[in-house]
Design a protein around this motif. Structure first.
Motif, PDB file in Angstrom:
ATOM      1  N   TYR A 215       0.816  -1.218   0.000  1.00  0.00           N
ATOM      2  CA  TYR A 215       0.000   0.000   0.000  1.00  0.00           C
ATOM      3  C   TYR A 215       0.844   1.261   0.000  1.00  0.00           C
ATOM      4  CZ  TYR A 215      -3.823   3.201   1.007  1.00  0.00           C
ATOM      5  OH  TYR A 215      -4.740   4.221   0.931  1.00  0.00           O
ATOM      6  N   LEU A 216       2.046   1.179   0.543  1.00  0.00           N
ATOM      7  CA  LEU A 216       2.926   2.354   0.631  1.00  0.00           C
ATOM      8  C   LEU A 216       4.033   2.309  -0.420  1.00  0.00           C
ATOM      9  CD1 LEU A 216       3.259   2.670   4.510  1.00  0.00           C
ATOM     10  CD2 LEU A 216       1.710   3.909   2.992  1.00  0.00           C
ATOM     11  N   ASP A 217       3.766   1.675  -1.536  1.00  0.00           N
ATOM     12  CA  ASP A 217       4.724   1.540  -2.636  1.00  0.00           C
ATOM     13  C   ASP A 217       4.842   2.881  -3.364  1.00  0.00           C
ATOM     14  OD1 ASP A 217       6.055   0.989  -5.011  1.00  0.00           O
ATOM     15  OD2 ASP A 217       5.077  -0.940  -5.314  1.00  0.00           O
ATOM     16  N   LEU A 218       5.853   3.662  -3.011  1.00  0.00           N
ATOM     17  CA  LEU A 218       5.966   5.005  -3.583  1.00  0.00           C
ATOM     18  C   LEU A 218       6.234   5.015  -5.089  1.00  0.00           C
ATOM     19  CD1 LEU A 218       7.712   7.076  -0.762  1.00  0.00           C
ATOM     20  CD2 LEU A 218       5.287   6.913  -1.340  1.00  0.00           C
ATOM     21  N   PRO A 219       7.002   4.064  -5.653  1.00  0.00           N
ATOM     22  CA  PRO A 219       7.094   4.023  -7.117  1.00  0.00           C
ATOM     23  C   PRO A 219       5.725   3.854  -7.772  1.00  0.00           C
ATOM     24  CG  PRO A 219       8.882   2.768  -6.176  1.00  0.00           C
ATOM     25  CD  PRO A 219       7.983   3.143  -5.039  1.00  0.00           C
ATOM     26  N   ALA A 220       4.830   3.098  -7.142  1.00  0.00           N
ATOM     27  CA  ALA A 220       3.478   2.948  -7.689  1.00  0.00           C
ATOM     28  C   ALA A 220       2.723   4.275  -7.613  1.00  0.00           C
ATOM     29  CB  ALA A 220       2.715   1.860  -6.928  1.00  0.00           C
ATOM     30  N   TYR A 221       2.921   5.018  -6.528  1.00  0.00           N
ATOM     31  CA  TYR A 221       2.295   6.343  -6.417  1.00  0.00           C
ATOM     32  C   TYR A 221       2.847   7.291  -7.483  1.00  0.00           C
ATOM     33  CZ  TYR A 221      -0.361   5.506  -2.162  1.00  0.00           C
ATOM     34  OH  TYR A 221      -1.296   5.045  -1.253  1.00  0.00           O
ATOM     35  N   LYS A 222       4.153   7.208  -7.723  1.00  0.00           N
ATOM     36  CA  LYS A 222       4.758   8.079  -8.737  1.00  0.00           C
ATOM     37  C   LYS A 222       4.206   7.745 -10.125  1.00  0.00           C
ATOM     38  CE  LYS A 222       9.199   9.715 -10.534  1.00  0.00           C
ATOM     39  NZ  LYS A 222       8.771   9.683 -11.942  1.00  0.00           N
ATOM     40  N   LYS A 223       4.118   6.476 -10.441  1.00  0.00           N
ATOM     41  CA  LYS A 223       3.592   6.065 -11.753  1.00  0.00           C
ATOM     42  C   LYS A 223       2.173   6.578 -11.951  1.00  0.00           C
ATOM     43  CE  LYS A 223       2.845   1.923 -14.583  1.00  0.00           C
ATOM     44  NZ  LYS A 223       2.967   0.438 -14.610  1.00  0.00           N
ATOM     45  N   SER A 224       1.360   6.487 -10.917  1.00  0.00           N
ATOM     46  CA  SER A 224      -0.014   6.974 -10.999  1.00  0.00           C
ATOM     47  C   SER A 224      -0.054   8.507 -11.033  1.00  0.00           C
ATOM     48  CB  SER A 224      -0.834   6.461  -9.825  1.00  0.00           C
ATOM     49  OG  SER A 224      -0.995   5.060  -9.893  1.00  0.00           O
ATOM     50  N   ALA A 225       0.822   9.149 -10.222  1.00  0.00           N
ATOM     51  CA  ALA A 225       0.828  10.605 -10.161  1.00  0.00           C
ATOM     52  C   ALA A 225       1.187  11.225 -11.502  1.00  0.00           C
ATOM     53  CB  ALA A 225       1.799  11.075  -9.080  1.00  0.00           C
ATOM     54  N   ASP A 226       1.998  10.539 -12.280  1.00  0.00           N
ATOM     55  CA  ASP A 226       2.350  11.035 -13.612  1.00  0.00           C
ATOM     56  C   ASP A 226       1.118  11.156 -14.503  1.00  0.00           C
ATOM     57  OD1 ASP A 226       4.993  11.211 -12.882  1.00  0.00           O
ATOM     58  OD2 ASP A 226       5.575   9.296 -13.770  1.00  0.00           O
ATOM     59  N   LYS A 227       0.050  10.437 -14.145  1.00  0.00           N
ATOM     60  CA  LYS A 227      -1.220  10.490 -14.882  1.00  0.00           C
ATOM     61  C   LYS A 227      -2.297  11.189 -14.053  1.00  0.00           C
ATOM     62  CE  LYS A 227      -0.103   6.036 -17.048  1.00  0.00           C
ATOM     63  NZ  LYS A 227      -0.518   4.611 -17.183  1.00  0.00           N
ATOM     64  N   ASN A 228      -1.872  11.916 -13.007  1.00  0.00           N
ATOM     65  CA  ASN A 228      -2.797  12.597 -12.089  1.00  0.00           C
ATOM     66  C   ASN A 228      -3.803  11.621 -11.482  1.00  0.00           C
ATOM     67  OD1 ASN A 228      -1.650  15.185 -12.484  1.00  0.00           O
ATOM     68  ND2 ASN A 228      -2.735  15.350 -14.432  1.00  0.00           N
ATOM     69  N   GLN A 229      -3.268  10.509 -11.020  1.00  0.00           N
ATOM     70  CA  GLN A 229      -4.094   9.479 -10.412  1.00  0.00           C
ATOM     71  C   GLN A 229      -3.406   8.945  -9.159  1.00  0.00           C
ATOM     72  OE1 GLN A 229      -6.955   7.997 -10.375  1.00  0.00           O
ATOM     73  NE2 GLN A 229      -7.897   9.244 -11.978  1.00  0.00           N
TER      74      GLN A 229
END
Length: 375
Positions: A215-229
């Motif tokens: 749940y705290l996988d920051l690379p996953a957050y970054k990948k989603s954030a690049d798409k505003n998600q």
């Protein structure tokens, strides 16, 4: 009238009406364009508030989730030097024990950090440093710039808890070499609790661990954030509130916002001095008093119930001491959207509570604080 307590605590803090109203709407599709715009706008504003050009990620979780994300993504198996002079520095140390090989570099709560011990730990191979910038448990502001200089000198990652300083005091992650900076929504930004914002440098990404928590996988957050998600279902109402809180902060202007927080904290410290009471924190040339919380020592014979308890009965909440200093201090918060009316109300209540408890204060701290606020 609604029976609402006035919170003059080091978080949570009163929320502006605009922030509360931002949540009062029908649900939206969190995978749709409307929510994507919320993420994009919030991220842009948070970067300005953080004073960073690094990646900015928002997690549905408290500030502690941000702490654990930082340690679990970038410090697994690493030697970590954890600076501790309060409860939240100790929390970072405890989180670090779950993932790395930490050493706690401690000083008494509210006293200067052992920076010489930090340099020794770095020379002996510490690969990361953790610091709470503004330690509200003891109301002391720690020298993040100096810690960052030492971390950079030795090539170590610098993880900084800015949960009670970002948005209310000067914080410069990029200039100070902070690789991961963390804040929480319910503190200086005056939004509801439940979101953590985390800035991440390229140096941190280059040091990322292979198997972070799901749940705290920051690379996953970054990948989603690049798409505003976001990678998982977000707390949509909290995002809406945070976007509005960020807008309010930038409308005020960060320079003016920081000046307001400093003036309010100075007013509290002035009242304490006039009352003849003692501040708990013991800063030196590198450390200073917190501008978002003030810790005040109870004099001999005065109980927490006689002061904080009585003030709470009248509808105003301030915080007490934690852990081994519980019952020995009380803490007045000066963070978020609160201003002179709220602050003078709490100071008047505290002054009245001391008088009611039969303790003879040396002077009228409320009037002295008012003079500071009017200057």
């Amino acid at each position: 009238m609604q029976n609402e307590s006035l919170l003059l605590m080091p978080g949570p803090v009163p929320m502006p009406e605009r922030v509360r109203f931002a949540m009062a709407r029908q649900a939206m599709n969190h995978r749709g364009a409307e929510f994507g715009q919320v993420v994009e706008e919030t991220t842009t504003m948070l970067k300005e508030i953080f004073c960073t050009k690094n990646d900015l990620l928002t997690i549905s979780g408290s500030g502690t989730a941000g702490m654990e994300a930082a340690i679990s993504n970038f410090c697994q198996g690493k030697k970590i030097a954890c600076l501790v002079n309060g409860k939240f520095g100790d929390r970072l140390y405890k989180v670090s024990q779950r993932y790395g090989d930490p050493v706690a570099l401690t000083s008494d709560w509210g006293t200067p950090l052992p920076l010489e011990a930090l340099e020794n730990a770095l020379e002996e191979g510490a690969e990361a440093v953790t610091l709470v910038h503004n330690e509200t448990s003891a109301a002391i502001l720690n020298p993040a710039e100096e810690v960052g200089r030492l971390a950079q000198k030795h090539g170590a990652l610098f993880i900084m808890d800015g949960i009670t300083s970002i948005g209310a005091d000067e914080v410069y992650p990029d200039k100070w070499g902070v690789d991961v900076a963390i804040t929480g929504s319910q503190k200086c930004l005056a939004a509801p609790a439940g979101l953590a914002a985390v800035s991440v440098s390229q140096k941190a990404w280059d040091a990322q661990c292979e198997n972070p928590p799901f749940y705290l996988d920051l690379p996953a957050y970054k990948k989603s954030a690049d798409k505003n998600q976001t990678p998982f279902t977000p707390a949509v109402p909290l995002y809406l509130a945070l976007r509005e809180a960020c807008a309010i902060a930038l409308e005020e202007g960060m320079e003016a916002r920081i000046a307001r927080h400093r003036k309010m904290a100075d007013a509290v410290r002035t009242a304490v001095d006039v009352w003849g009471l003692s501040l708990f924190a013991q800063p030196d040339a590198l450390h200073s008093y917190s501008n978002t919380a003030t810790a005040i020592c109870y004099p001999e014979g005065i109980t927490d119930a006689a002061i904080r308890g009585k003030v709470k009965d009248l509808g105003i909440e301030v915080s007490g001491g934690q852990d081994h200093i519980k019952g020995k201090i009380f803490r007045i918060g000066t963070m978020g959207a609160t201003g002179a009316p709220e602050l003078l109300a709490v100071l008047a209540m505290v002054q009245g509570a001391f008088n009611a408890a039969g303790y003879s204060l040396k002077g009228d701290g409320v009037s002295a604080a008012c003079e500071v606020l009017l200057a």
